[in-house]
Design a protein around this motif. Sequence first.
Motif, short mmCIF file in Angstrom:
data_model
loop_
_atom_site.label_atom_id
_atom_site.label_comp_id
_atom_site.label_asym_id
_atom_site.label_seq_id
_atom_site.Cartn_x
_atom_site.Cartn_y
_atom_site.Cartn_z
N VAL A 89 0.83 -1.20 0.00
CA VAL A 89 0.00 0.00 0.00
C VAL A 89 0.87 1.25 0.00
CG1 VAL A 89 -1.75 1.30 1.27
CG2 VAL A 89 -1.90 -1.19 1.13
N TYR A 90 1.89 1.28 0.84
CA TYR A 90 2.78 2.44 0.89
C TYR A 90 3.52 2.63 -0.43
CZ TYR A 90 2.12 2.62 5.96
OH TYR A 90 1.58 2.73 7.22
N THR A 91 3.88 1.52 -1.08
CA THR A 91 4.59 1.61 -2.36
C THR A 91 3.70 2.15 -3.46
OG1 THR A 91 6.01 -0.25 -1.72
CG2 THR A 91 5.92 0.30 -4.05
N LEU A 92 2.42 1.82 -3.42
CA LEU A 92 1.48 2.32 -4.43
C LEU A 92 1.04 3.75 -4.16
CD1 LEU A 92 -0.80 -0.83 -4.91
CD2 LEU A 92 1.05 -0.02 -6.40
N ALA A 93 1.17 4.21 -2.91
CA ALA A 93 0.67 5.54 -2.54
C ALA A 93 1.76 6.61 -2.58
CB ALA A 93 0.04 5.49 -1.15
N ALA A 94 2.89 6.37 -1.97
CA ALA A 94 3.89 7.42 -1.79
C ALA A 94 4.66 7.79 -3.06
CB ALA A 94 4.86 7.04 -0.67
N ALA A 176 -0.99 8.22 8.29
CA ALA A 176 -0.14 9.31 8.76
C ALA A 176 1.33 9.05 8.47
CB ALA A 176 -0.34 9.51 10.27
N VAL A 177 1.68 7.82 8.15
CA VAL A 177 3.07 7.51 7.84
C VAL A 177 3.48 8.08 6.48
CG1 VAL A 177 4.65 5.59 7.35
CG2 VAL A 177 3.08 5.45 9.29
N ILE A 178 2.52 8.24 5.56
CA ILE A 178 2.84 8.63 4.19
C ILE A 178 3.30 10.10 4.06
CG2 ILE A 178 1.88 8.86 1.86
CD1 ILE A 178 0.14 6.46 2.45
N PRO A 179 2.62 11.10 4.66
CA PRO A 179 3.07 12.49 4.49
C PRO A 179 4.52 12.76 4.86
CG PRO A 179 0.86 12.46 5.38
CD PRO A 179 1.33 11.04 5.38
N PRO A 180 5.07 12.21 5.96
CA PRO A 180 6.49 12.45 6.22
C PRO A 180 7.41 11.92 5.13
CG PRO A 180 5.40 11.64 8.20
CD PRO A 180 4.43 11.50 7.08
N SER A 234 13.60 7.37 -11.27
CA SER A 234 13.11 7.87 -9.99
C SER A 234 12.08 6.93 -9.39
CB SER A 234 12.51 9.27 -10.17
OG SER A 234 13.47 10.18 -10.68
N ALA A 235 11.18 6.42 -10.23
CA ALA A 235 10.16 5.49 -9.74
C ALA A 235 10.79 4.22 -9.20
CB ALA A 235 9.18 5.17 -10.86
N ILE A 236 11.84 3.74 -9.86
CA ILE A 236 12.52 2.53 -9.38
C ILE A 236 13.13 2.76 -8.01
CG2 ILE A 236 14.51 1.03 -9.78
CD1 ILE A 236 13.95 1.26 -12.77
N SER A 241 12.98 1.81 -2.28
CA SER A 241 13.18 2.36 -0.93
C SER A 241 11.94 2.18 -0.07
CB SER A 241 13.55 3.84 -1.02
OG SER A 241 12.48 4.61 -1.56
N MET A 242 10.75 2.22 -0.68
CA MET A 242 9.53 2.00 0.09
C MET A 242 9.40 0.56 0.53
SD MET A 242 8.03 4.81 0.60
CE MET A 242 6.66 3.99 1.37
N ILE A 243 9.91 -0.36 -0.26
CA ILE A 243 9.80 -1.77 0.09
C ILE A 243 10.75 -2.14 1.24
CG2 ILE A 243 10.15 -4.14 -0.74
CD1 ILE A 243 9.24 -3.19 -3.49
N LYS A 244 11.97 -1.60 1.19
CA LYS A 244 12.96 -2.00 2.20
C LYS A 244 13.08 -1.03 3.37
CE LYS A 244 16.91 0.17 -0.12
NZ LYS A 244 18.25 -0.06 -0.72
N GLY A 245 12.56 0.19 3.23
CA GLY A 245 12.72 1.18 4.29
C GLY A 245 11.78 0.96 5.46
N PHE A 246 12.24 1.35 6.65
CA PHE A 246 11.38 1.21 7.83
C PHE A 246 11.73 2.22 8.92
CE2 PHE A 246 15.14 -1.29 8.75
CZ PHE A 246 15.39 -1.06 10.08
N GLU A 247 12.74 3.06 8.72
CA GLU A 247 13.22 3.93 9.79
C GLU A 247 12.15 4.90 10.27
OE1 GLU A 247 14.58 3.53 6.87
OE2 GLU A 247 16.68 2.92 7.03
#
Length: 312
Positions: A89-94, A176-180, A234-236, A241-247
Motif C-alpha cells: 500500500v505504501y509503495t502504491l501511494a507514496a 499518517a506515515v505517508i506524508p512524512p 526515480s520510480a525505481i 526504498s519504500m519496500i525495504k525502508g522502515f526507519e
Amino acid sequence: MPVPAVSTGRSNHRWQNKVVFQKWLFILSATTPAFGGYLLFTLYPNILSIYYSLLNWNGIRQPVFVGIQNYMTMFEDQYVWRALWHNLVYTLAAPPLVILISMVLAYILVNKGYLFSSIYKLLFFFPNVLSIVAVSLLWAFVYDGSFGLLNAGLQLIGIDTGSFYWLGEKGTAFWAVIPPIVWASVGFYFVVFLNAMSAIPKSLYEAAIIEGASHRVRLVQITFPLIMPIIRVSAIFLMLSMIKGFENVLILTNGGPSGSTDVIGLYMFNIAFGKGSHDYGYASAIGMFLFVILVLAKLIIDKFTANRDAEF
C-alpha cells in the motif's frame, strides 16, 4: 670493423610490457578500494545472511542447523504477510505523490520565471538535508494530540479535533506515515526533475504556446514524454526504498498501534534486535525473502516501463 645494428624489437617489446603493466596497476589501484568495499560490506554480508537463514541462532549460544525450517515458518507467519501488505500500500501511494508533486513544482519554477527562484529551490530541497530521524521526530510533533500543529491548524479552520492523537488510532496512524515520506523525498526529486526540464529546448515550449497549448498540455505532451527516462529511474528508486525502508515507521509508531503500521523491514529488525527477541536465523530468512521481492520488483518495473532515451 663495422658496428652491429642495435636490435629494437626486444626493447620495444619490453617497453610495451611496461606500459601494459602500468595500465593494469593503475586499474587495480583505482578499482580495488571500491570493489573491496563492495565485497566486504555488501556481498559478504549477503552471503553470510544466506548461511544464517539456515540456522536457529540468537547470536550467543551455539547455532543449530535447521535447513529450510525458518523459511517454512516464515511462509506460515501471518505477520509477515500483513507487513508485506502494508509495504504494498505504501509503495502504491507514496512514490506517485512524490513524482507528481516534484514534477509540478519543477515545471512551475522552470516555466513561470518567478523572482528569487533560488530561494524556492533552497526551501523545497531543505527537507532532504534533514535525516530520517529528524524528519520523523518533527512529524511526530505535528501529529501530537496535546501540542500538535495538525490539531491546531484544524481548529483554526473550525474543525475541533480536541486532543486526538493521530498516531494512536489504527486508521489514522496507517495513513499518517505517508506524508512524512513524501515531504522528505520531494526536495531531492524536485532538483532531479528541475535539471531534466532545464535541458529541454525552449523552442519546443514556444512552438506549443503559438499553437495555443495550455500549461497542462505542455506538461503532459512535452515535458512528461521527454523526461520519461528520468521518471522511470526515480520510480525505481522510490519503490525499492519504500519496500525495504522502515526507519520512519520505527520512530513514528514502531509498527503500532497493534501492528497496523508494521512493514517487513521493521518486522525483521524487531525479530533480530527487538526487546526479548534475538532470532537472527529467522530474521535472516525474512531478509532473504525481502531480497527476492526487491529483485522481482525491479524486474517488473523494467518489464512494464519503457526504457527509451529522450530525443529533442
